[in-house]
Design a protein around this motif. Structure first.
Motif, short mmCIF file in Angstrom:
data_model
loop_
_atom_site.label_atom_id
_atom_site.label_comp_id
_atom_site.label_asym_id
_atom_site.label_seq_id
_atom_site.Cartn_x
_atom_site.Cartn_y
_atom_site.Cartn_z
N LYS A 146 4.42 -11.30 12.78
CA LYS A 146 4.48 -11.05 11.34
C LYS A 146 3.80 -9.72 11.05
O LYS A 146 2.60 -9.56 11.27
CB LYS A 146 3.76 -12.17 10.58
CG LYS A 146 4.49 -13.49 10.60
CD LYS A 146 3.62 -14.62 10.09
CE LYS A 146 3.12 -14.39 8.69
NZ LYS A 146 2.40 -15.59 8.17
N VAL A 147 4.59 -8.78 10.56
CA VAL A 147 4.10 -7.42 10.30
C VAL A 147 4.10 -7.16 8.80
O VAL A 147 5.11 -7.39 8.13
CB VAL A 147 5.00 -6.38 11.01
CG1 VAL A 147 4.52 -4.96 10.72
CG2 VAL A 147 5.04 -6.64 12.51
N GLY A 148 2.98 -6.67 8.29
CA GLY A 148 2.95 -6.18 6.91
C GLY A 148 3.19 -4.69 6.93
O GLY A 148 2.52 -3.96 7.65
N LEU A 149 4.18 -4.24 6.16
CA LEU A 149 4.50 -2.81 6.09
C LEU A 149 4.20 -2.31 4.69
O LEU A 149 4.67 -2.88 3.70
CB LEU A 149 5.99 -2.60 6.40
CG LEU A 149 6.52 -1.16 6.26
CD1 LEU A 149 5.93 -0.26 7.35
CD2 LEU A 149 8.04 -1.14 6.31
N THR A 150 3.42 -1.25 4.60
CA THR A 150 3.09 -0.71 3.28
C THR A 150 2.95 0.80 3.37
O THR A 150 2.99 1.40 4.44
CB THR A 150 1.82 -1.38 2.71
OG1 THR A 150 1.72 -1.11 1.32
CG2 THR A 150 0.56 -0.91 3.43
N GLY A 151 2.81 1.42 2.19
CA GLY A 151 2.65 2.87 2.12
C GLY A 151 2.69 3.27 0.66
O GLY A 151 3.27 2.56 -0.17
N GLY A 152 2.07 4.38 0.35
CA GLY A 152 2.08 4.86 -1.02
C GLY A 152 3.47 5.30 -1.46
O GLY A 152 4.34 5.57 -0.63
N ILE A 153 3.67 5.36 -2.77
CA ILE A 153 4.96 5.79 -3.31
C ILE A 153 5.27 7.20 -2.78
O ILE A 153 4.41 8.07 -2.74
CB ILE A 153 4.92 5.75 -4.85
CG1 ILE A 153 6.31 6.04 -5.45
CG2 ILE A 153 3.86 6.68 -5.43
CD1 ILE A 153 6.40 5.75 -6.93
N GLY A 154 6.49 7.37 -2.29
CA GLY A 154 6.89 8.67 -1.76
C GLY A 154 6.47 8.93 -0.32
O GLY A 154 6.74 10.00 0.22
N ALA A 155 5.82 7.95 0.31
CA ALA A 155 5.36 8.15 1.70
C ALA A 155 6.50 7.98 2.71
O ALA A 155 6.40 8.45 3.84
CB ALA A 155 4.22 7.21 2.03
N GLY A 156 7.56 7.26 2.31
CA GLY A 156 8.69 7.06 3.21
C GLY A 156 8.79 5.66 3.78
O GLY A 156 9.46 5.43 4.79
N LYS A 157 8.15 4.70 3.12
CA LYS A 157 8.17 3.31 3.61
C LYS A 157 9.58 2.74 3.68
O LYS A 157 9.92 2.03 4.63
CB LYS A 157 7.29 2.45 2.70
CG LYS A 157 7.26 0.97 3.04
CD LYS A 157 6.29 0.22 2.16
CE LYS A 157 6.61 0.32 0.69
NZ LYS A 157 7.91 -0.28 0.31
N SER A 158 10.41 3.05 2.68
CA SER A 158 11.78 2.50 2.67
C SER A 158 12.58 2.99 3.87
O SER A 158 13.34 2.23 4.47
CB SER A 158 12.50 2.89 1.38
OG SER A 158 11.83 2.35 0.27
N GLU A 159 12.40 4.26 4.22
CA GLU A 159 13.11 4.81 5.39
C GLU A 159 12.61 4.13 6.67
O GLU A 159 13.41 3.76 7.54
CB GLU A 159 12.89 6.32 5.47
CG GLU A 159 13.57 7.00 6.65
CD GLU A 159 15.09 6.94 6.63
OE1 GLU A 159 15.70 7.25 7.66
OE2 GLU A 159 15.68 6.59 5.58
N VAL A 160 11.30 3.91 6.77
CA VAL A 160 10.76 3.25 7.96
C VAL A 160 11.28 1.81 8.04
O VAL A 160 11.68 1.35 9.12
CB VAL A 160 9.21 3.28 7.95
CG1 VAL A 160 8.63 2.36 9.03
CG2 VAL A 160 8.72 4.71 8.16
N SER A 161 11.32 1.09 6.93
CA SER A 161 11.82 -0.29 6.97
C SER A 161 13.29 -0.31 7.38
O SER A 161 13.72 -1.17 8.15
CB SER A 161 11.59 -1.02 5.64
OG SER A 161 12.37 -0.50 4.61
N ARG A 162 14.07 0.67 6.89
CA ARG A 162 15.48 0.74 7.26
C ARG A 162 15.64 0.96 8.76
O ARG A 162 16.47 0.32 9.43
CB ARG A 162 16.14 1.89 6.49
CG ARG A 162 17.66 1.97 6.63
CD ARG A 162 18.22 3.20 5.93
NE ARG A 162 17.85 4.44 6.59
CZ ARG A 162 18.39 4.87 7.73
NH1 ARG A 162 19.31 4.14 8.36
NH2 ARG A 162 18.01 6.01 8.27
#
Length: 200
Positions: free
Chosen positions: A3-19
């Protein structure tokens, strides 16, 4: 299962990493997406929101009028707490259902924007933080999302500090880099996560 929690500030690129993690085979549980699902028309969640806030928070088509609700809750901490008391348990229950459906050696990635703010790190086997400098975040928000600089700075200021996010990180993906380098970094992180899941 890992179970991994993925987070990041707005504009950091979290959505691209999750994709990219999904492309590698991760099971993604997106808290924001689930939060929208649980208040769709016809759901008990939407009925509870209307009961708490009145029918003025409905759009003409019967869906949730997010700007109208936002205008109420973001100006009043008590009202925001009421909204959270309705939505958070529904999101938690749906997330648990999706996690339970994952197979044994899966890497289950929970995409949680406010992981650091809400003290959620202990819920996960490890936390991955997508990190970028405030200058990079600001540039992306203004240039790629079309925000005004003032709005972008306000959104950034409303989140946890960079230091607070990094404090909860087990793995940091530095995203002050071109996209091809980010892909290489995610490839490396995925190899680590898959190895940990197999050993779990």
């Amino acid at each position: 299962m890992l179970k991994v929690g993925l987070t990041g500030g707005i504009g950091a690129g979290k959505s691209e990493v999750s994709r990219l993690l999904v492309e590698h085979g991760a099971v993604l549980i997106d808290a924001d997406r689930i939060a929208r699902e649980v208040v769709e028309p016809g759901t008990p969640g939407l009925a509870a929101v209307v009961e708490a806030f009145g029918s003025d928070v409905l759009a003409p088509d019967g869906s949730l009028d997010r700007p109208a609700l936002g205008a109420i809750v973001f100006a009043d901490a008590d009202r925001l707490a009421v909204l959270n008391s309705i939505v958070h348990p529904l999101v938690g229950a749906r997330s648990a259902e999706l996690e339970a459906a994952a197979t044994g050696d899966s890497v289950v990635v929970h995409d949680v924007p406010l992981l650091a703010e809400n003290g959620l790190a202990p819920l996960y086997d490890l936390v991955v933080v997508v990190d970028a400098s405030p200058e990079t975040q600001l540039d992306r928000l203004v240039r790629l999302r079309g925000m005004s600089e003032e709005d972008a700075r306000a959104r950034m200021a409303a989140q946890a500090t960079r230091d607070k996010r990094l404090e909860v990180a087990d793995i940091v993906i530095d995203n002050d880099v071109p996209l091809d380098e980010l892909h290489r970094r995610v490839d490396s992180v995925w190899a680590d996560l898959a190895q940990r899941a197999a050993a779990a």
